[in-house]
Structures are given as C-alpha cells and as structure tokens.
Design an enzyme around this catalytic site. Sequence first.
Site, PDB file in Angstrom:
ATOM      1  N   TYR A   1       0.863  -1.022   0.122  1.00  0.00           N
ATOM      2  CA  TYR A   1      -0.099   0.039  -0.086  1.00  0.00           C
ATOM      3  C   TYR A   1       0.750   1.247  -0.059  1.00  0.00           C
ATOM      4  O   TYR A   1       1.926   1.102   0.406  1.00  0.00           O
ATOM      5  CB  TYR A   1      -0.893  -0.062   1.234  1.00  0.00           C
ATOM      6  CG  TYR A   1      -0.414   0.468   2.539  1.00  0.00           C
ATOM      7  CD1 TYR A   1      -0.191   1.510   2.933  1.00  0.00           C
ATOM      8  CD2 TYR A   1       0.121  -0.733   3.376  1.00  0.00           C
ATOM      9  CE1 TYR A   1       0.368   1.819   4.216  1.00  0.00           C
ATOM     10  CE2 TYR A   1       0.831  -0.465   4.814  1.00  0.00           C
ATOM     11  CZ  TYR A   1       0.764   0.941   5.053  1.00  0.00           C
ATOM     12  OH  TYR A   1       1.540   1.178   6.116  1.00  0.00           O
ATOM     13  N   CYS A   2       0.382   2.311  -0.517  1.00  0.00           N
ATOM     14  CA  CYS A   2       1.101   3.680  -0.643  1.00  0.00           C
ATOM     15  C   CYS A   2       0.031   4.763   0.070  1.00  0.00           C
ATOM     16  O   CYS A   2      -0.766   4.914   0.940  1.00  0.00           O
ATOM     17  CB  CYS A   2       1.718   3.941  -1.779  1.00  0.00           C
ATOM     18  SG  CYS A   2       0.804   3.966  -3.221  1.00  0.00           S
ATOM     19  N   ARG A   3       0.079   5.988  -0.813  1.00  0.00           N
ATOM     20  CA  ARG A   3      -0.632   7.059  -0.321  1.00  0.00           C
ATOM     21  C   ARG A   3      -2.043   7.220  -0.642  1.00  0.00           C
ATOM     22  O   ARG A   3      -2.887   7.695   0.022  1.00  0.00           O
ATOM     23  CB  ARG A   3       0.085   8.183  -1.206  1.00  0.00           C
ATOM     24  CG  ARG A   3       1.424   8.663  -0.510  1.00  0.00           C
ATOM     25  CD  ARG A   3       2.268   9.827  -1.425  1.00  0.00           C
ATOM     26  NE  ARG A   3       3.298  10.239  -0.789  1.00  0.00           N
ATOM     27  CZ  ARG A   3       4.295  10.839  -1.226  1.00  0.00           C
ATOM     28  NH1 ARG A   3       4.092  11.288  -2.693  1.00  0.00           N
ATOM     29  NH2 ARG A   3       5.170  11.385  -0.762  1.00  0.00           N
TER      30      ARG A   3
ATOM     31  N   CYS B   1      -1.688   6.300  -6.365  1.00  0.00           N
ATOM     32  CA  CYS B   1      -0.242   6.506  -6.116  1.00  0.00           C
ATOM     33  C   CYS B   1       0.369   5.210  -6.940  1.00  0.00           C
ATOM     34  O   CYS B   1      -0.037   4.362  -6.676  1.00  0.00           O
ATOM     35  CB  CYS B   1       0.004   6.486  -4.617  1.00  0.00           C
ATOM     36  SG  CYS B   1       1.767   6.281  -4.231  1.00  0.00           S
TER      37      CYS B   1
END
Length: 222
Positions: free
Chosen positions: A177-179, A183
């Site tokens: 996962y990221c922002r 993203c």
Amino acid sequence: MSSPGFKQHVNAQFALIAQALASPQRLEILDYLAQTERSVEELSQLANLTVANTSRHLQILKQAALVNVRTDGKRRCYRLTGDDVVQLIASLRRTAELHLAEVERLAHTYLTDKQAMEAISAEELLTRIQRDEVTVLDVRPQAEYAAGHIPGAIHLLPEEVAERLHELDDSKTIVAYCRGPYCVYSYQMVQALRGHGINAVRLVDGLPEWKAAGLPVYTTPT
C-alpha cells in the site's frame, strides 16, 4: 420555514469548502498532508511550487478550515484538521470516477496494464492480517511510514526489492500500500515482486483512507 437569507449564508459557507478544493495544486497539497504534518518548505518541494505560491494555497485551505497550522521555532507546520477531510476527498474522487469519463481515460493512459492488478479492500486486509495470512508492505517514503502505518507493515521501497528479497516470507501473500488509489508506488512494488515470482497484490486505497475508516495505525517512536 427558513428564510432565504439563512440558506444563502449557509450555502456560502459550504461554497468555501468547494472553492478551496477547486485547485489541482491544493488537492495535491492535501494528499501530502494526509500522510503526515509538513512545513511550507517541504510542501513546496513536493508539489514543485514556489514557497510563496504554496503559502497562498495553504492560506485558502486554512480559511476553509481544511488545515491548521502550528509554529515550531521559525517553521510553520500544517496538518489536516481531521480524518473527515480525507473522507471528503475520497467522496470527491468516487463521484469523479462515476461521472467523468476523462478520469478513466487518464487511469488507462498512465496506469497501462496496471489496472488489471488485483486489489483488496481494507476490510479483507484486516481479516487476513488477523489470520496471519499476509505480509504487509508500506512503500511510502520513510518519514510518512514513521508518522503512521498499518501495524506490522514493513517499510520497503520498490527499488529495494532485489537486495531485501530475503527478508520477505514468500509463503504468504504480500500486500503493498502507499498514499492512495492513484499512487503509483504500490503498483510498482507489485510489479517488482511478481517479477521475482512472488504472489503480491495491492491495497485498493492508501494509509489515509485506512486511518479515516478507524482502522488501527502504529506510529514509530522517535
């Protein structure tokens, strides 16, 4: 019955929020602030804006009560006023996805072939964490990871995969996962891991949406 004057006044207040969001630069700034508190100078560099221009955007966001500021010596540090701001932007994004064909076209243009990558929901991820079925990777910058991450998540950047592959338990599915949903870091991580024959998927949203949903977040002690 309410008077027309009241409705005009209250709608004017609602319009302050809409006007504050009516800028791609301010939406980008809010995206960075959804990860962690930042100074004007940091936001200026991230958004590729001058400090003066960044300050003007922040003042508009502050007037709309979407951000607040604290003074740290000579630094002015901004943060979101609440998780409801994240939810507001997520609602805006969903409405745009439903009604603006250009959003889908842009996604296909910039996320070519990545659209087919499997993504799981926050609810499914939480269940699989509780069953010890997954390894979770946070692929955002270190400062954002330290400010808050999913409990148990390992900080790893896509460019580090080859040298740190031995640290990962490939008997479990890896979830990156990221922002947020647009993203590219999580897409890059899934690609990198699959290139090494590892089963990997991405979280459909990012850490801000996870936190805004009231799900657990761990902060790295300083």
